[in-house]
Design a protein around this motif. Sequence first.
Motif, PDB file in Angstrom:
ATOM      1  N   ILE A  12     -67.076 -27.130 -44.994  1.00 14.05           N
ATOM      2  CA  ILE A  12     -66.142 -26.123 -44.047  1.00 14.05           C
ATOM      3  C   ILE A  12     -66.585 -24.690 -42.825  1.00 14.05           C
ATOM      4  N   LEU A  13     -66.813 -24.573 -41.905  1.00 13.87           N
ATOM      5  CA  LEU A  13     -67.273 -23.453 -41.418  1.00 13.87           C
ATOM      6  C   LEU A  13     -65.818 -23.074 -40.749  1.00 13.87           C
ATOM      7  N   GLY A  14     -66.358 -22.058 -40.929  1.00 15.17           N
ATOM      8  CA  GLY A  14     -64.023 -20.898 -40.487  1.00 15.17           C
ATOM      9  C   GLY A  14     -64.406 -19.334 -40.205  1.00 15.17           C
ATOM     10  N   GLY A  63     -60.917 -23.540 -38.576  1.00 18.26           N
ATOM     11  CA  GLY A  63     -62.119 -23.879 -39.012  1.00 18.26           C
ATOM     12  C   GLY A  63     -62.085 -25.347 -38.590  1.00 18.26           C
ATOM     13  N   GLN A  64     -63.417 -25.848 -38.909  1.00 19.07           N
ATOM     14  CA  GLN A  64     -63.717 -27.068 -38.418  1.00 19.07           C
ATOM     15  C   GLN A  64     -64.730 -27.327 -39.552  1.00 19.07           C
ATOM     16  N   ASN A  65     -64.068 -29.001 -39.871  1.00 21.82           N
ATOM     17  CA  ASN A  65     -64.994 -29.669 -41.230  1.00 21.82           C
ATOM     18  C   ASN A  65     -66.157 -30.237 -40.488  1.00 21.82           C
ATOM     19  N   GLY A 124     -65.850 -33.454 -37.904  1.00 19.89           N
ATOM     20  CA  GLY A 124     -65.208 -32.909 -36.549  1.00 19.89           C
ATOM     21  C   GLY A 124     -63.566 -32.529 -36.455  1.00 19.89           C
ATOM     22  N   LEU A 125     -63.138 -32.834 -37.998  1.00 18.08           N
ATOM     23  CA  LEU A 125     -61.439 -31.584 -38.035  1.00 18.08           C
ATOM     24  C   LEU A 125     -62.004 -30.485 -38.057  1.00 18.08           C
ATOM     25  N   SER A 126     -61.012 -30.491 -37.204  1.00 22.34           N
ATOM     26  CA  SER A 126     -60.391 -28.346 -37.268  1.00 22.34           C
ATOM     27  C   SER A 126     -58.722 -28.445 -36.910  1.00 22.34           C
ATOM     28  N   PHE A 182     -59.631 -34.149 -45.219  1.00 28.57           N
ATOM     29  CA  PHE A 182     -59.981 -35.543 -44.642  1.00 28.57           C
ATOM     30  C   PHE A 182     -61.072 -35.178 -43.357  1.00 28.57           C
ATOM     31  N   SER A 183     -61.221 -36.481 -42.724  1.00 34.02           N
ATOM     32  CA  SER A 183     -61.815 -36.502 -41.635  1.00 34.02           C
ATOM     33  C   SER A 183     -61.701 -36.738 -40.066  1.00 34.02           C
ATOM     34  N   SER A 184     -59.969 -36.555 -40.038  1.00 26.04           N
ATOM     35  CA  SER A 184     -59.194 -37.393 -39.671  1.00 26.04           C
ATOM     36  C   SER A 184     -58.045 -36.799 -39.273  1.00 26.04           C
TER      37      SER A 184
END
Length: 147
Positions: free
Chosen positions: A59-61, A78-80, A83-85, A123-125
């Motif tokens: 995770i980057l945020g 943030g976003q993982n 691609g989930l934000s 989670f990815s989506s």
Amino acid sequence: TDFLIGCQDGATVHGRTMEFEFAFPWVVGVVPKGYKEFAMLPENCQTHSPLTWFTRYKILGIKSAGDFSNSNRSIVDGQNEAGLSAGALWFEGFTEYPDAVPEQHCSHSIPHMQLINYLLGNFSSVEQVRIAFKYDIFPFVWGQYVT
């Protein structure tokens, strides 16, 4: 304020402003893949084991430099890596969370201040999040208020 801008190539740009009545020292935060997280427990659940998980996604945020949670890694936007934000908007006076957790949910609960980390780490989506809600495997969310 939160906004989305659609691009001609089909991409979407997500933006956010952080207008508060006081200045927070915002910093970029990284939560590594495989990091062990644990949810804080409300007062009425102190004799229970907390919900724990290992992040499945990096995770980057943005986070506050202040320490409002267990690890000082609480991401507010943030976003993982999948691609989930997610973003935690502040609706003071309009949102309410329970401050106590029913006994049967104590070990499967999370404060709202750690919700973004939980979502982006697991989670990815959006579809995966919907499935977790549908099958009642999503943790009970309670209000951890900062004073």
